[in-house]
Design an enzyme around this catalytic site. Structure first.
Site, PDB file in Angstrom:
ATOM      1  CD  GLU A  66      -2.520   1.740   0.222  1.00 45.08           C
ATOM      2  OE1 GLU A  66      -3.330   0.965  -0.285  1.00 45.08           O
ATOM      3  OE2 GLU A  66      -2.303   2.901  -0.226  1.00 45.08           O
ATOM      4  CG  LEU A 111      -3.028  -1.278   5.833  1.00 47.57           C
ATOM      5  CD1 LEU A 111      -3.034  -2.636   6.532  1.00 47.57           C
ATOM      6  CD2 LEU A 111      -2.215  -1.366   4.539  1.00 47.57           C
ATOM      7  CD  GLU A 169     -23.499   8.409  -0.490  1.00 47.61           C
ATOM      8  OE1 GLU A 169     -22.413   8.476   0.115  1.00 47.61           O
ATOM      9  OE2 GLU A 169     -23.970   7.329  -0.901  1.00 47.61           O
ATOM     10  CG  HIS A 181     -46.704  -5.211  12.470  1.00 50.74           C
ATOM     11  ND1 HIS A 181     -46.842  -4.289  11.458  1.00 50.74           N
ATOM     12  CD2 HIS A 181     -47.447  -4.771  13.520  1.00 50.74           C
ATOM     13  CE1 HIS A 181     -47.658  -3.330  11.869  1.00 50.74           C
ATOM     14  NE2 HIS A 181     -48.034  -3.590  13.121  1.00 50.74           N
TER      15      HIS A 181
HETATM   16  C1  LIG Z   1     -16.819   9.772  -1.224  1.00 52.72           C
HETATM   17  C2  LIG Z   1     -16.978   8.340  -1.634  1.00 52.72           C
HETATM   18  C3  LIG Z   1     -17.974   7.575  -1.047  1.00 52.72           C
HETATM   19  C4  LIG Z   1     -18.130   6.246  -1.404  1.00 52.72           C
HETATM   20  N1  LIG Z   1     -19.113   5.529  -0.800  1.00 52.72           N
HETATM   21  C5  LIG Z   1     -19.283   4.236  -1.130  1.00 52.72           C
HETATM   22  C6  LIG Z   1     -20.274   3.460  -0.484  1.00 52.72           C
HETATM   23  O1  LIG Z   1     -20.986   3.934   0.399  1.00 52.72           O
HETATM   24  N2  LIG Z   1     -20.397   2.163  -0.834  1.00 52.72           N
HETATM   25  C7  LIG Z   1     -19.620   1.594  -1.817  1.00 52.72           C
HETATM   26  O2  LIG Z   1     -19.794   0.411  -2.108  1.00 52.72           O
HETATM   27  N3  LIG Z   1     -18.663   2.304  -2.439  1.00 52.72           N
HETATM   28  C8  LIG Z   1     -18.477   3.602  -2.119  1.00 52.72           C
HETATM   29  N4  LIG Z   1     -17.478   4.321  -2.718  1.00 52.72           N
HETATM   30  C9  LIG Z   1     -16.636   3.642  -3.734  1.00 52.72           C
HETATM   31  C10 LIG Z   1     -15.581   2.777  -3.057  1.00 52.72           C
HETATM   32  O3  LIG Z   1     -14.792   3.576  -2.209  1.00 52.72           O
HETATM   33  C11 LIG Z   1     -14.720   2.096  -4.108  1.00 52.72           C
HETATM   34  O4  LIG Z   1     -15.541   1.396  -5.010  1.00 52.72           O
HETATM   35  C12 LIG Z   1     -13.755   1.115  -3.464  1.00 52.72           C
HETATM   36  O5  LIG Z   1     -12.911   1.765  -2.547  1.00 52.72           O
HETATM   37  C13 LIG Z   1     -12.913   0.407  -4.522  1.00 52.72           C
HETATM   38  O6  LIG Z   1     -12.055  -0.468  -3.885  1.00 52.72           O
HETATM   39  P1  LIG Z   1     -10.680  -0.927  -4.538  1.00 52.72           P
HETATM   40  O7  LIG Z   1     -10.105  -1.925  -3.605  1.00 52.72           O
HETATM   41  O8  LIG Z   1     -10.885  -1.310  -5.943  1.00 52.72           O
HETATM   42  O9  LIG Z   1      -9.767   0.388  -4.591  1.00 52.72           O
HETATM   43  P2  LIG Z   1      -9.432   1.546  -3.559  1.00 52.72           P
HETATM   44  O10 LIG Z   1     -10.304   1.529  -2.394  1.00 52.72           O
HETATM   45  O11 LIG Z   1      -9.369   2.786  -4.368  1.00 52.72           O
HETATM   46  O12 LIG Z   1      -7.984   1.166  -3.039  1.00 52.72           O
HETATM   47  C14 LIG Z   1      -6.872   1.160  -3.876  1.00 52.72           C
HETATM   48  C15 LIG Z   1      -5.624   1.311  -3.038  1.00 52.72           C
HETATM   49  O13 LIG Z   1      -4.496   1.018  -3.834  1.00 52.72           O
HETATM   50  C16 LIG Z   1      -3.438   1.892  -3.476  1.00 52.72           C
HETATM   51  N5  LIG Z   1      -2.494   1.942  -4.591  1.00 52.72           N
HETATM   52  C17 LIG Z   1      -2.717   2.424  -5.840  1.00 52.72           C
HETATM   53  N6  LIG Z   1      -1.635   2.227  -6.624  1.00 52.72           N
HETATM   54  C18 LIG Z   1      -0.702   1.623  -5.837  1.00 52.72           C
HETATM   55  C19 LIG Z   1       0.603   1.139  -6.073  1.00 52.72           C
HETATM   56  N7  LIG Z   1       1.171   1.211  -7.281  1.00 52.72           N
HETATM   57  N8  LIG Z   1       1.266   0.589  -5.036  1.00 52.72           N
HETATM   58  C20 LIG Z   1       0.697   0.493  -3.807  1.00 52.72           C
HETATM   59  N9  LIG Z   1      -0.547   0.896  -3.543  1.00 52.72           N
HETATM   60  C21 LIG Z   1      -1.239   1.446  -4.548  1.00 52.72           C
HETATM   61  C22 LIG Z   1      -4.153   3.207  -3.213  1.00 52.72           C
HETATM   62  O14 LIG Z   1      -3.352   4.059  -2.413  1.00 52.72           O
HETATM   63  C23 LIG Z   1      -5.404   2.724  -2.493  1.00 52.72           C
HETATM   64  O15 LIG Z   1      -5.220   2.681  -1.107  1.00 52.72           O
HETATM   65  C24 LIG Z   1     -17.274   5.650  -2.374  1.00 52.72           C
HETATM   66  C25 LIG Z   1     -16.259   6.407  -2.941  1.00 52.72           C
HETATM   67  C26 LIG Z   1     -16.101   7.736  -2.582  1.00 52.72           C
HETATM   68  C27 LIG Z   1     -14.999   8.525  -3.203  1.00 52.72           C
END
Ligand SMILES: Cc1cc2nc3c(=O)[nH]c(=O)nc-3n(C[C@H](O)[C@H](O)[C@H](O)COP(=O)(O)OP(=O)(O)OC[C@H]3O[C@@H](n4cnc5c(N)ncnc54)[C@H](O)[C@@H]3O)c2cc1C
Length: 469
Positions: free
Chosen positions: A34, A39, A189, A447
């Site tokens: 990460e 995390l 939201e 209910h």
């Molecule tokens: C304001 C907001 C509200 C949201 N609310 C919801 C909700 O209520 N419910 C819902 O289902 N979804 C919600 N989402 C969407 C949700 O956050 C994402 O769909 C989800 O986090 C995707 O998960 P992921 O594991 O694919 O990636 P991410 O959560 O984006 O995690 C990716 C990680 O990889 C790391 N990374 C990237 N490149 C590298 C690299 N080369 N080396 C090491 N680390 C790296 C990043 O730093 C990051 O920590 C919301 C998003 C936002 C912005």
């Protein structure tokens, strides 16, 4: 010493950390990389969790200011300590992210902090904050690098006055006038958070409805409710520019007839979607490219990229950008690596908007069923006819069930109402087991609960049998 693993996961969001835990549970020696100090990825740090913390806090304030009196609760000197609200949000985030660190330890997963990039398909270099580098290897690599906020090509995000969702979660003051570009889930939201706290919120949306990807009926009802909250909407309007000068932002846009308009406020939140994130990953080193517009990595039905042993999951690949979709994909890849045959039904991944009332949906929309020429029947039930909703005073919204006209199988459930985010689980489970509307209508529902609205909508779908309307 070169550390060797069975699996390396790059990115610790809900896709990555779930994949890592499932790999470890299945006996695979696992590492996770990460780039940030904590995390949990977007979801835990600047997404799902902090937005829900602020939604809850602002909802408490709004209820205290507007609804407590009808419950016979008197309050004097009601006020907002916004600094405390943001501090609490951060405490919620910290508790969650350190929870993930604990889970990594518990599952004996090695955590590396730094930017992970491919040397070859089995070797990853980790560039650490102190500029040192370390290489580790694995038979399989799971890319879970997520996404970042996108903007319009002509708008520069200055992160001070013209902001994304990330900054909107950590403001130091409540905006007087927040101009929101985009009427999708994330924007609405956060817009409703600030509208509840007293900001004037103006939403400019290019499409002619809000939450345009969901069933149209939900967008119409949500629009009505958010207008009641005081938010103003410019639908079918095209933003042409946003600039900041001192503490003032100016957003220019065209109305549907092409006439020029302008709004001035103190903050502009750009919430026009998110874009897959692969910067610095070194995909070229293993011969991978990303799709041109979306920047997404292409995967096959097993979520494997064109390079054998390299998988990708979550926001960085096709499909809805949702935490639970990323989690399901993390589990799927881990189980596949050990030879299991897991499956995800993407039609049954629910979508939720955590406004109040909440909006939630699963399966096909009416628009999709019409497009596919599928004969369906509809059953609806309004919350104003629910005893539970009357007791809590949450009378807006409805549950709508779409069922196959011939077989009665439930094809889609669309709801807007109190606790819809939790209620949608019943619909997902019913559809996972291919239940008919009659199956659900014959299932006992406690209910008084909001869930009775789901049963009543199913009764309505099976030939006008709803009891309470
Ligand atoms: C304001 C907001 C509200 C949201 N609310 C919801 C909700 O209520 N419910 C819902 O289902 N979804 C919600 N989402 C969407 C949700 O956050 C994402 O769909 C989800 O986090 C995707 O998960 P992921 O594991 O694919 O990636 P991410 O959560 O984006 O995690 C990716 C990680 O990889 C790391 N990374 C990237 N490149 C590298 C690299 N080369 N080396 C090491 N680390 C790296 C990043 O730093 C990051 O920590 C919301 C998003 C936002 C912005």
């Amino acid at each position: 010493m070169l550390m060797q693993y069975d699996v390396i996961v790059i990115g610790s969001g809900p896709g990555g950390y779930v994949a890592a835990i499932r790999c470890a549970q299945l006996g695979l020696k696992t590492a996770i990389i990460e780039k940030y100090a904590t995390l949990g990825g977007t979801c835990l740090n600047v997404g799902c969790i902090p937005s829900k913390a602020l939604l809850d806090s602002s909802e408490h304030y709004h209820n205290a200011a507007h609804d407590f009196a009808t419950h016979g609760i008197k309050l004097e000197n009601l006020g907002i300590d916004f600094g405390q609200m943001i501090k609490r949000k951060q405490e919620v985030v910290d508790a969650n992210t350190s929870g993930i660190a604990f889970l990594m330890k518990k599952n004996k997963i090695d955590v590396y902090q730094g930017l992970g990039s491919f040397v070859d398909k089995n070797t990853i270099t980790i560039k650490k904050a102190d500029n040192t580098e370390q290489q580790i290897t694995a038979a399989s690599v799971i890319i879970a690098t997520g996404s970042k906020p996108s903007t319009l090509p002509f708008i520069k995000i200055d992160k001070k006055r013209i902001i994304t969702s990330t900054e909107a979660l950590s403001l130091t003051e409540i905006p007087k006038h927040l101009i929101l570009i985009g009427g999708g889930v994330i924007g609405l939201e956060l817009g409703s958070v600030y509208a509840r706290l007293g900001s004037k919120v103006s939403v400019i949306e290019y499409m002619d409805s809000i939450i345009p990807t969901m069933d149209r009926g939900l967008g119409r009802e949500l629009l009505r409710v958010l207008k009641k909250l005081g938010m103003e909407f410019y639908l079918g309007h095209k933003v042409t520019g946003a600039t900041a000068k001192g503490k003032e932002v100016t957003v220019t846009f065209d109305d549907p007839k092409g006439e020029k308009k302008e709004l001035k406020g103190d903050y502009c939140l750009v919430a026009v979607g998110r874009i897959a994130y692969t910067d610095g990953l070194g995909l070229d080193k293993i011969g991978l490219t990303v799709e041109e517009r979306s920047r997404k990595i292409t995967v096959d039905g097993h979520l494997q990229t064109s390079v054998k042993g390299v998988y990708a999951i979550g926001d960085v690949i096709k499909g809805a950008m949702l935490a639970h979709k990323a989690e399901d994909e993390g589990t799927l890849v881990a189980e596949q690596i050990v030879g299991q045959k897991p499956h995800i039904d993407y039609n049954l991944i629910p979508g939720v908007v955590y406004t109040w009332p909440e909006v939630a949906a699963v399966g096909q929309t009416e628009e999709q069923l019409k497009e596919k020429g599928i004969n369906y029947k509809t059953g609806s039930f309004p919350f104003r006819a629910s005893g539970r909703a009357r007791a809590s005073g949450d009378l807006d919204g409805f549950v709508k069930v779409l069922a196959d006209a011939t077989t009665d199988e439930i094809l889609g459930v669309h709801m807007i109402g109190p606790r819809a985010a939790d209620m949608i689980a019943e619909a997902v489970l019913a559809m996972e087991y291919r239940a008919s509307a009659e199956d659900v209508s014959r299932t006992s529902h406690a209910h008084p609960t909001y869930t009775e609205a789901m049963r009543e909508a199913c009764l309505a779908a099976t030939g006008n049998r709803a009891i309470h309307i």
